[in-house]
Design a protein around this motif. Structure first.
Motif, PDB file in Angstrom:
ATOM      1  N   ILE A 292       0.838  -1.196   0.000  1.00 47.38           N
ATOM      2  CA  ILE A 292       0.000   0.000   0.000  1.00 47.38           C
ATOM      3  C   ILE A 292       0.877   1.251   0.000  1.00 47.38           C
ATOM      4  CG2 ILE A 292      -1.716   1.310   1.309  1.00 47.38           C
ATOM      5  CD1 ILE A 292      -2.801  -1.348   2.333  1.00 47.38           C
ATOM      6  N   VAL A 293       1.926   1.239   0.841  1.00 47.37           N
ATOM      7  CA  VAL A 293       2.855   2.378   0.883  1.00 47.37           C
ATOM      8  C   VAL A 293       3.532   2.570  -0.473  1.00 47.37           C
ATOM      9  CG1 VAL A 293       4.972   3.271   1.937  1.00 47.37           C
ATOM     10  CG2 VAL A 293       3.246   2.137   3.360  1.00 47.37           C
ATOM     11  N   LEU A 294       3.961   1.467  -1.090  1.00 52.85           N
ATOM     12  CA  LEU A 294       4.596   1.534  -2.411  1.00 52.85           C
ATOM     13  C   LEU A 294       3.644   2.115  -3.448  1.00 52.85           C
ATOM     14  CD1 LEU A 294       6.936   0.840  -4.344  1.00 52.85           C
ATOM     15  CD2 LEU A 294       5.955  -1.454  -4.575  1.00 52.85           C
ATOM     16  N   GLU A 295       2.389   1.709  -3.399  1.00 48.59           N
ATOM     17  CA  GLU A 295       1.401   2.214  -4.350  1.00 48.59           C
ATOM     18  C   GLU A 295       1.180   3.716  -4.169  1.00 48.59           C
ATOM     19  OE1 GLU A 295      -2.151  -0.021  -3.969  1.00 48.59           O
ATOM     20  OE2 GLU A 295      -1.206  -1.950  -4.451  1.00 48.59           O
ATOM     21  N   VAL A 296       1.102   4.163  -2.907  1.00 48.11           N
ATOM     22  CA  VAL A 296       0.883   5.588  -2.648  1.00 48.11           C
ATOM     23  C   VAL A 296       2.070   6.413  -3.140  1.00 48.11           C
ATOM     24  CG1 VAL A 296       0.605   7.332  -0.841  1.00 48.11           C
ATOM     25  CG2 VAL A 296      -0.662   5.177  -0.694  1.00 48.11           C
ATOM     26  N   VAL A 297       3.299   5.926  -2.888  1.00 48.83           N
ATOM     27  CA  VAL A 297       4.494   6.628  -3.362  1.00 48.83           C
ATOM     28  C   VAL A 297       4.496   6.701  -4.892  1.00 48.83           C
ATOM     29  CG1 VAL A 297       7.013   6.538  -3.515  1.00 48.83           C
ATOM     30  CG2 VAL A 297       5.872   6.047  -1.338  1.00 48.83           C
ATOM     31  N   LEU A 298       4.182   5.590  -5.536  1.00 47.65           N
ATOM     32  CA  LEU A 298       4.135   5.560  -6.999  1.00 47.65           C
ATOM     33  C   LEU A 298       3.058   6.496  -7.521  1.00 47.65           C
ATOM     34  CD1 LEU A 298       5.086   4.314  -9.663  1.00 47.65           C
ATOM     35  CD2 LEU A 298       3.445   2.456  -9.314  1.00 47.65           C
TER      36      LEU A 298
ATOM     37  N   PHE B 193       1.990   9.294  -6.130  1.00 46.55           N
ATOM     38  CA  PHE B 193       2.488  10.667  -6.035  1.00 46.55           C
ATOM     39  C   PHE B 193       3.509  10.963  -7.135  1.00 46.55           C
ATOM     40  CE2 PHE B 193       0.849  10.728  -1.625  1.00 46.55           C
ATOM     41  CZ  PHE B 193       0.207  11.955  -1.663  1.00 46.55           C
ATOM     42  N   LEU B 194       4.331   9.989  -7.482  1.00 43.33           N
ATOM     43  CA  LEU B 194       5.294  10.194  -8.562  1.00 43.33           C
ATOM     44  C   LEU B 194       4.581  10.403  -9.893  1.00 43.33           C
ATOM     45  CD1 LEU B 194       8.030   7.519  -7.671  1.00 43.33           C
ATOM     46  CD2 LEU B 194       8.152  10.006  -7.376  1.00 43.33           C
ATOM     47  N   VAL B 195       3.492   9.656 -10.116  1.00 41.99           N
ATOM     48  CA  VAL B 195       2.722   9.823 -11.353  1.00 41.99           C
ATOM     49  C   VAL B 195       2.066  11.201 -11.380  1.00 41.99           C
ATOM     50  CG1 VAL B 195       0.788   8.952 -12.715  1.00 41.99           C
ATOM     51  CG2 VAL B 195       2.318   7.348 -11.601  1.00 41.99           C
ATOM     52  N   ILE B 196       1.586  11.665 -10.227  1.00 42.65           N
ATOM     53  CA  ILE B 196       0.995  13.007 -10.156  1.00 42.65           C
ATOM     54  C   ILE B 196       2.033  14.067 -10.515  1.00 42.65           C
ATOM     55  CG2 ILE B 196       0.072  14.749  -8.570  1.00 42.65           C
ATOM     56  CD1 ILE B 196      -1.412  12.546  -7.128  1.00 42.65           C
ATOM     57  N   ILE B 197       3.247  13.905  -9.992  1.00 38.26           N
ATOM     58  CA  ILE B 197       4.327  14.847 -10.325  1.00 38.26           C
ATOM     59  C   ILE B 197       4.597  14.836 -11.827  1.00 38.26           C
ATOM     60  CG2 ILE B 197       6.799  15.303 -10.039  1.00 38.26           C
ATOM     61  CD1 ILE B 197       6.527  14.263  -7.174  1.00 38.26           C
ATOM     62  N   ALA B 198       4.604  13.634 -12.424  1.00 45.35           N
ATOM     63  CA  ALA B 198       4.813  13.533 -13.873  1.00 45.35           C
ATOM     64  C   ALA B 198       3.696  14.238 -14.635  1.00 45.35           C
ATOM     65  CB  ALA B 198       4.897  12.058 -14.287  1.00 45.35           C
ATOM     66  N   CYS B 199       2.455  14.110 -14.161  1.00 42.74           N
ATOM     67  CA  CYS B 199       1.330  14.784 -14.814  1.00 42.74           C
ATOM     68  C   CYS B 199       1.460  16.294 -14.702  1.00 42.74           C
ATOM     69  CB  CYS B 199       0.014  14.324 -14.195  1.00 42.74           C
ATOM     70  SG  CYS B 199      -0.465  12.631 -14.598  1.00 42.74           S
TER      71      CYS B 199
ATOM     72  N   VAL C  58      -2.024   4.905 -20.611  1.00 46.03           N
ATOM     73  CA  VAL C  58      -2.022   3.444 -20.507  1.00 46.03           C
ATOM     74  C   VAL C  58      -1.348   2.958 -19.224  1.00 46.03           C
ATOM     75  CG1 VAL C  58      -1.993   3.223 -23.021  1.00 46.03           C
ATOM     76  CG2 VAL C  58       0.164   3.144 -21.761  1.00 46.03           C
ATOM     77  N   PHE C  59      -0.850   3.891 -18.409  1.00 45.56           N
ATOM     78  CA  PHE C  59      -0.141   3.484 -17.197  1.00 45.56           C
ATOM     79  C   PHE C  59      -1.013   2.700 -16.219  1.00 45.56           C
ATOM     80  CE2 PHE C  59       2.210   4.188 -13.183  1.00 45.56           C
ATOM     81  CZ  PHE C  59       3.434   3.677 -13.587  1.00 45.56           C
ATOM     82  N   PRO C  60      -2.340   2.987 -16.109  1.00 41.90           N
ATOM     83  CA  PRO C  60      -3.168   2.150 -15.234  1.00 41.90           C
ATOM     84  C   PRO C  60      -3.096   0.668 -15.580  1.00 41.90           C
ATOM     85  CG  PRO C  60      -4.365   4.130 -15.803  1.00 41.90           C
ATOM     86  CD  PRO C  60      -3.098   4.144 -16.619  1.00 41.90           C
TER      87      PRO C  60
ATOM     88  N   GLY D 189      -6.641   1.305  -9.820  1.00 41.34           N
ATOM     89  CA  GLY D 189      -5.650   1.435 -10.890  1.00 41.34           C
ATOM     90  C   GLY D 189      -5.962   2.567 -11.857  1.00 41.34           C
ATOM     91  N   TYR D 190      -7.261   2.889 -12.045  1.00 42.61           N
ATOM     92  CA  TYR D 190      -7.627   3.968 -12.960  1.00 42.61           C
ATOM     93  C   TYR D 190      -7.061   5.317 -12.519  1.00 42.61           C
ATOM     94  CZ  TYR D 190     -10.964   1.205 -15.682  1.00 42.61           C
ATOM     95  OH  TYR D 190     -11.530   0.295 -16.520  1.00 42.61           O
ATOM     96  N   PHE D 191      -6.798   5.483 -11.223  1.00 41.08           N
ATOM     97  CA  PHE D 191      -6.317   6.766 -10.724  1.00 41.08           C
ATOM     98  C   PHE D 191      -4.814   6.939 -10.916  1.00 41.08           C
ATOM     99  CE2 PHE D 191     -10.294   6.189  -8.389  1.00 41.08           C
ATOM    100  CZ  PHE D 191     -10.886   7.422  -8.603  1.00 41.08           C
ATOM    101  N   TYR D 192      -4.161   5.968 -11.555  1.00 46.32           N
ATOM    102  CA  TYR D 192      -2.732   6.076 -11.830  1.00 46.32           C
ATOM    103  C   TYR D 192      -2.449   6.711 -13.192  1.00 46.32           C
ATOM    104  CZ  TYR D 192      -1.196   3.486  -7.739  1.00 46.32           C
ATOM    105  OH  TYR D 192      -0.933   3.117  -6.450  1.00 46.32           O
TER     106      TYR D 192
END
Length: 448
Positions: free
Chosen positions: A220-226, A228-234, A387-389, A403-406
């Motif tokens: 869960i922690v790994l998913e949350v960190v990932l 946030f990284l995707v949000i930064i990329a967006c 396509v990242f989700p 997964g859709y929120f990624y």
């Protein structure tokens, strides 16, 4: 952090900004309340089959853009999407229809007429989609869910009328937020609907990880960190620009300011992703077609096989085609929305030029070339986020709803709308000589 908190406190010192924020929050609350009101004549306790229909796949995507109203058989079941569809149609027609082209050049009066055309087209689209939604209810819900009877004309007529009214009311709410509130109203309505589905999806993901020994808290922690990284990329994708230096001719004026005597040097910001989320929306609309065609050809094994490939948003074939369509539509939409020739003409009329490039046609060609070069990496980045989700679901075994929120339209809309709203708040703060919410220079001082 202290500077951000001080800036946040400053927001409430500006009476007009405070009133706009409260009005925006109030209208968004009205929209969310309406999304929970079930259509008259339907038993709200028997919507289980409709909820199951929107648990995954294309149904989930439709439901998330209406904030769950689709699965609730709500008066806002069609949401604001008919208005978005009408806006896209009018924008595309503006390329080929001379009348609309003329209106686009008429300034404020032309914009008002285009808005009126969009509203009428929204009603027409809703009149088509409304009966389609009711027909889907007939196929999905049990007969006893319809209190007035399945074949009741009064239920069909009243429900379509309510759905049309609901969409018009949602459209009105969005326009009021834009005029009297803060941010783009239509975009905020979509964003609030998307955010409304996020807590439930995240809770389901936590339950899956903890109760089924599927990775536990560390995953869960790994998913949350990932995430946030995707949000930064967006954010980087939304805000990235290529600055084209522009030199303005020297002007002779009276005054003691040396900078007024020199040529003013500025730049033209060309966005890496000038088309926003529109290529994803266009591509998503195309991806709905195979499923619709398969429903008309139920006896064909080929059609059913094709539908199976395109009904799985996390499948390989689906995402390859989806990514290619996004790249194509990114070039197409950028070409029709970034008028490089008009930019060159406006620059020439204002006495500006790009160093080393002749004003006029050569400037237009140069800007067009730069846009083509930066659109390619922008389109690839946009397709990757879209396509990242599917990548996350396949590699990390994430629940489909979370997964859709990624990536995809939902995350890009949330990021884009959040940035736009913060920028508007920022402009109010700077105009009142406060530091903005974003990184900025020193406090602005009032000019005597």
């Amino acid at each position: 952090m202290k500077k951000f908190i001080d800036s946040f406190i400053n927001v409430w010192k500006i009476e007009e900004l405070k009133n706009r924020i409260f009005l925006t929050l109030g209208l968004l609350l009205v929209y969310r309340f309406g999304a929970q009101v079930t259509l008259p004549g339907i038993d709200a306790t028997k919507l289980g089959n409709l909820t199951d229909q929107t648990d995954g796949g294309i149904g989930w995507l439709i439901n998330v853009f209406t904030g769950g109203a689709f699965s609730q058989a709500s008066v806002f079941a069609l949401g604001i999407m008919p208005y978005i569809s009408a806006s896209i149609v009018v924008q595309l027609m503006g390329i080929a229809v001379p009348y609309l082209q003329k209106l686009q050049k008429d300034g404020e009066s032309g914009r008002k007429k285009i808005n009126q055309i969009t509203r009428w087209l929204t009603i027409l689209i809703t009149l088509v989609q409304g009966p389609g939604y009711i027909y889907n209810l007939y196929k999905t819900l049990p007969a006893d869910a319809f209190l007035l009877g399945v074949s009741s004309f009064s239920f069909l007529f009243s429900s379509v009328l309510i759905l049309v009214t609901g969409t018009i009311f949602a459209m009105w709410l969005g326009e009021k937020i834009t005029d009297k509130g803060i941010g783009n109203g239509i975009s905020l309505l979509i964003m609030v609907g998307i955010i409304a589905r996020m807590p439930q999806s995240f809770i389901q993901e936590i339950s899956s990880r903890t109760t089924q020994a599927n990775g536990g808290v560390m995953m869960i922690v790994l998913e949350v960190v990932l995430w946030f990284l995707v949000i930064i990329a967006c954010i980087l994708l939304v805000m990235a620009v290529r600055k084209i230096p522009v030199q303005y001719a020297r002007r002779t004026v009276s005054g003691d300011f040396e900078q007024d005597m020199m040529g003013s040097r500025q730049f033209i910001p060309l966005k890496l992703n000038a088309s926003g989320v529109m290529p994803i929306i266009f591509a998503q609309a195309i991806m709905f077609i195979p499923a619709a065609v398969s429903g008309l050809a139920k006896d064909s094994e080929t059609a059913q096989s094709l539908a199976g490939q395109f009904n799985d948003p996390f499948g390989l074939v689906y995402n390859i085609v989806f990514a290619l369509l996004i790249i194509i539509f990114t070039y197409f939409y950028t070409a029709i929305t970034v008028p490089t020739n008009k930019m060159a003409d406006d620059l020439k009329r204002s006495g500006g030029f790009i160093p080393g490039i002749r004003p006029g046609v050569e400037t237009g060609d140069y800007l067009d070339k730069i846009m083509s070069l930066i659109t390619f990496p922008g389109s690839l980045f946009l397709a990757l986020i879209a396509v990242f989700p599917a990548v996350v679901v396949s590699l990390l075994n994430v629940q489909g709803a979370w997964g859709y929120f990624y990536g995809g339209t939902s995350l890009l809309i949330m990021v884009g709308v959040a940035i736009d709203t913060i920028q508007q708040i920022n402009s109010y703060l700077l105009n009142k000589h406060y530091d903005g919410l974003m990184k900025s220079g020193k406090n602005r001082k009032a000019v005597a």
